[in-house]
Design an enzyme around this catalytic site. Sequence first.
Site, short mmCIF file in Angstrom:
data_model
loop_
_atom_site.label_atom_id
_atom_site.label_comp_id
_atom_site.label_asym_id
_atom_site.label_seq_id
_atom_site.Cartn_x
_atom_site.Cartn_y
_atom_site.Cartn_z
N LYS A 39 45.18 26.33 43.19
CA LYS A 39 44.83 26.07 41.79
C LYS A 39 44.86 24.59 41.47
CE LYS A 39 44.17 30.28 40.44
NZ LYS A 39 42.81 30.76 40.50
N LYS A 71 34.56 38.18 51.02
CA LYS A 71 34.89 39.30 50.14
C LYS A 71 34.07 39.27 48.86
CE LYS A 71 39.28 38.79 49.30
NZ LYS A 71 40.63 39.05 48.80
N LYS A 115 34.80 37.71 41.94
CA LYS A 115 34.30 37.47 40.58
C LYS A 115 33.59 36.13 40.45
CE LYS A 115 38.28 39.77 38.49
NZ LYS A 115 39.40 39.72 37.60
#
Length: 357
Positions: free
Chosen positions: A138, A220, A223
């Site tokens: 992050k 994968k 989103k």
Amino acid sequence: MVSDLQDQPLTDFHYLRHPYLKPMQKKKEIVLSGIRPTGFVHLGNYFGAIMNWAKMQDEYDCYFCIVDWHSLTTHRNSHGLKENVLRLLSELIGSGLDPEKCVLYIQSDLPEIAELYLYLNMVSYKGELEKTTTFKDKVRQQPDNVNAGLLTYPVLQAADILIHRAVKVPVGKDQEQHIEMTRNFADRFNHYFGDVFPAPQAFNYGEELVKIMSLDGSGKMSKSENQMNAIYLADDDELIRKKIMKAKTDQGPEEPHSAKPDFIQGLFNLMQVVSPSDVLKKFEEDYNDCRIRYGDMKKQLAEDMVKFVGPIRSRSHAIRHDHKYMNEVIEYGAVKARASAKATLSLVREAIGIRYR
Ligand code: TRP
């Protein structure tokens, strides 16, 4: 005014007599998992988590939580949060989570979690938090917003888990470090203040899990990437067909029994989870004999996908628009979750010695 404030717990008391509240049987193992309300639910979420949660409802004492506080660590403004939370709740129920069988609730309905988070912050250390993989990711992704909430994200997650004294936490591989940290915090707490928390374990579905890949085969389904590469539970039939027909393929194998490239394996995996097994078998054979026609395969997959997603989408949609039902579910979940959270928190306060009257 003062007496108004003092009256507030009575409101809580009223909750405890809510007609919905049946005594919980605490004999089964306690399971908890959380999901962030940060976007649309896709097939990766469904087959990787939600479907398996639904399977656990009968066997375990399950708590499933929409972690809206966690989403504030990455989404500075809460624009769209309400819509995301409500849609997610309806999609969880539409996917088979039963608010009567499990405790399905929203994190911010439990101030007890925030209090436990505060105590756990005293037994978690800056060094270990800075070393966490997700934190380092992050920091790279949002260098202009490295807030303390991001640093202590695993502590809040530990509070989610420990507030119900859960022992099993169904999560993907990427969350295992957080569960290990939760165990460390629990251990330290127990060491300093006395035995309150059992040691939670990450719960893996292991081999049974079929990998749901992005439609271009680049890892994968997720989103964040191109919306055309993921299938969402909210996608309508035409969009589902369009996405599948556009999925990446190639000229087909040249040698019998060739290994499949990732993007082709991804399509077979989708077929494995939504199509009848004889259909899958036929296309496997065609592939192995080098006579597969990807156009036909994608048409078949698209129809099977529409049959699979369609009912989930319509159930979710109907639930989402039944405001009375939505409100009841939220209230019901909050009442049941708070009963468990309060019991833990009073043990915690007792252990620390925070009780002055
Ligand atoms: N960190 C989890 C994720 O990103 C979400 C989460 C929050 C969670 N609290 C939890 C998962 C507690 C399991 C248990 O997916």
